[in-house]
Design an enzyme around this catalytic site. Structure first.
Site, PDB file in Angstrom:
ATOM      1  N   ASP A 122     -56.055  30.015  20.594  1.00 49.51           N
ATOM      2  CA  ASP A 122     -56.172  28.925  19.642  1.00 49.51           C
ATOM      3  C   ASP A 122     -57.927  28.340  19.898  1.00 49.51           C
ATOM      4  O   ASP A 122     -58.306  28.551  20.893  1.00 49.51           O
ATOM      5  CB  ASP A 122     -55.165  27.657  19.952  1.00 49.51           C
ATOM      6  CG  ASP A 122     -53.915  28.024  19.340  1.00 49.51           C
ATOM      7  OD1 ASP A 122     -53.533  29.054  18.769  1.00 49.51           O
ATOM      8  OD2 ASP A 122     -53.135  27.115  19.677  1.00 49.51           O
ATOM      9  N   LYS A 158     -56.555  28.019  14.051  1.00 49.33           N
ATOM     10  CA  LYS A 158     -56.333  27.378  12.995  1.00 49.33           C
ATOM     11  C   LYS A 158     -56.820  25.811  12.928  1.00 49.33           C
ATOM     12  O   LYS A 158     -56.415  25.383  13.921  1.00 49.33           O
ATOM     13  CB  LYS A 158     -54.969  27.202  12.395  1.00 49.33           C
ATOM     14  CG  LYS A 158     -54.303  28.748  12.370  1.00 49.33           C
ATOM     15  CD  LYS A 158     -52.812  28.503  12.261  1.00 49.33           C
ATOM     16  CE  LYS A 158     -52.480  29.954  11.694  1.00 49.33           C
ATOM     17  NZ  LYS A 158     -52.822  30.831  10.831  1.00 49.33           N
ATOM     18  N   MET A 164     -51.081  15.409  14.636  1.00 49.77           N
ATOM     19  CA  MET A 164     -51.853  15.979  13.255  1.00 49.77           C
ATOM     20  C   MET A 164     -51.771  14.989  11.829  1.00 49.77           C
ATOM     21  O   MET A 164     -51.603  15.273  10.857  1.00 49.77           O
ATOM     22  CB  MET A 164     -51.452  17.205  12.704  1.00 49.77           C
ATOM     23  CG  MET A 164     -51.753  18.315  13.612  1.00 49.77           C
ATOM     24  SD  MET A 164     -50.902  19.885  13.132  1.00 49.77           S
ATOM     25  CE  MET A 164     -49.355  19.683  13.696  1.00 49.77           C
TER      26      MET A 164
END
Length: 259
Positions: free
Chosen positions: A40, A61, A174
């Protein structure tokens, strides 16, 4: 071996919340043995350095930035397992929390590639540790919910607020980028506006920062400009922390933002 027959195994390894020494012993051992690592974007460079003999491929991402297509990642894992004995898919935090683990496992299962999941320390527990609070608390906080308001492209909105509001303590992943909407949704769902909220940025790293505030302040749009990944904790565990903080002679250096 033919290209259709896997020769290796894929290990999904949790890199932890940030600090390189929070990876598990098993995870570190697998990195040292890996032939190729798909990692990641937010994995610490010192964690990647543990994979001394591996080819390293970034497949991270980042919200609002160009991202590697998930189908490409799935295909890459299958192809790598046909060429390498030990393939590591290194995911931030714990692989099973908001990391698209199931999609990648499904792709491997369809291709009959063996795999194993190695858990990691998730951001919520790292944030709680940074604040010196317990996510559960006898007689006060008996339930904790991990939620995210984020949905993928072309996905329908999800009802994350109902389980969050029903829990004694909530960890919202998030959600800082849309904190005002998150707070408004929770308040509309019955969570008191005065509910204490802690926001922890870069949990476990030297650059860690913490904010203690309220849902109402978030709803009104206080300025939050995190420079790294941030997590929202709210509810009874944070209320206990706020009460203790107010009565301490040497309070921790929070930025206290109240309505």
């Amino acid at each position: 071996m033919s290209q259709e027959t896997p020769s290796g195994k894929v290990y999904f390894v949790g890199a932890g919340p940030g600090a390189p020494d929070l990876i598990t012993v098993r995870g570190a051992r697998l990195l040292a043995q890996a032939h190729i690592v798909f990692h990641d974007a937010l994995v610490h460079p010192d964690t990647l350095a543990l994979a001394t003999g591996a080819k390293k491929v970034s497949v991270g991402k980042r919200h609002g930035s160009p991202s590697v297509d998930q189908r490409f990642i799935n295909r890459s894992l299958v192809e790598a397992a046909r060429r390498h004995p030990i393939v590591v898919r290194l995911k931030g935090g714990d692989p099973s929390l908001f990391g698209r683990l199931q999609e990648e496992m499904d792709a491997l299962q369809a291709a009959r590639v063996p795999y194993e999941v190695v858990p990691g320390v998730t951001a919520a527990t790292a944030a709680a540790a940074a604040l010196g609070l317990s996510l559960t608390r006898r007689g006060t906080s008996r339930s904790v919910t991990f939620v995210t308001p984020r949905v993928g492209r072309d996905e329908a909105p999800a009802d994350w607020a109902t389980p969050a509001a029903a829990a004694d303590t909530m960890a919202i992943y998030m959600g800082v980028g849309e904190a005002a909407r998150v707070a408004a949704t929770l308040i509309a769902g019955g969570v008191p506006p005065a509910t204490p909220v802690a926001i922890v940025e870069n949990a476990s790293l030297e650059s860690q920062r913490s904010v203690l505030t309220t849902l109402e302040a978030l709803r009104k749009g206080i300025q939050l400009k995190p420079e790294g990944p941030a997590l929202i904790l709210a509810g009874r565990s944070v209320r206990a922390l706020a009460t203790e903080e107010a009565h301490r002679a040497d309070p921790t250096p929070f930025r206290v933002l109240l309505p």
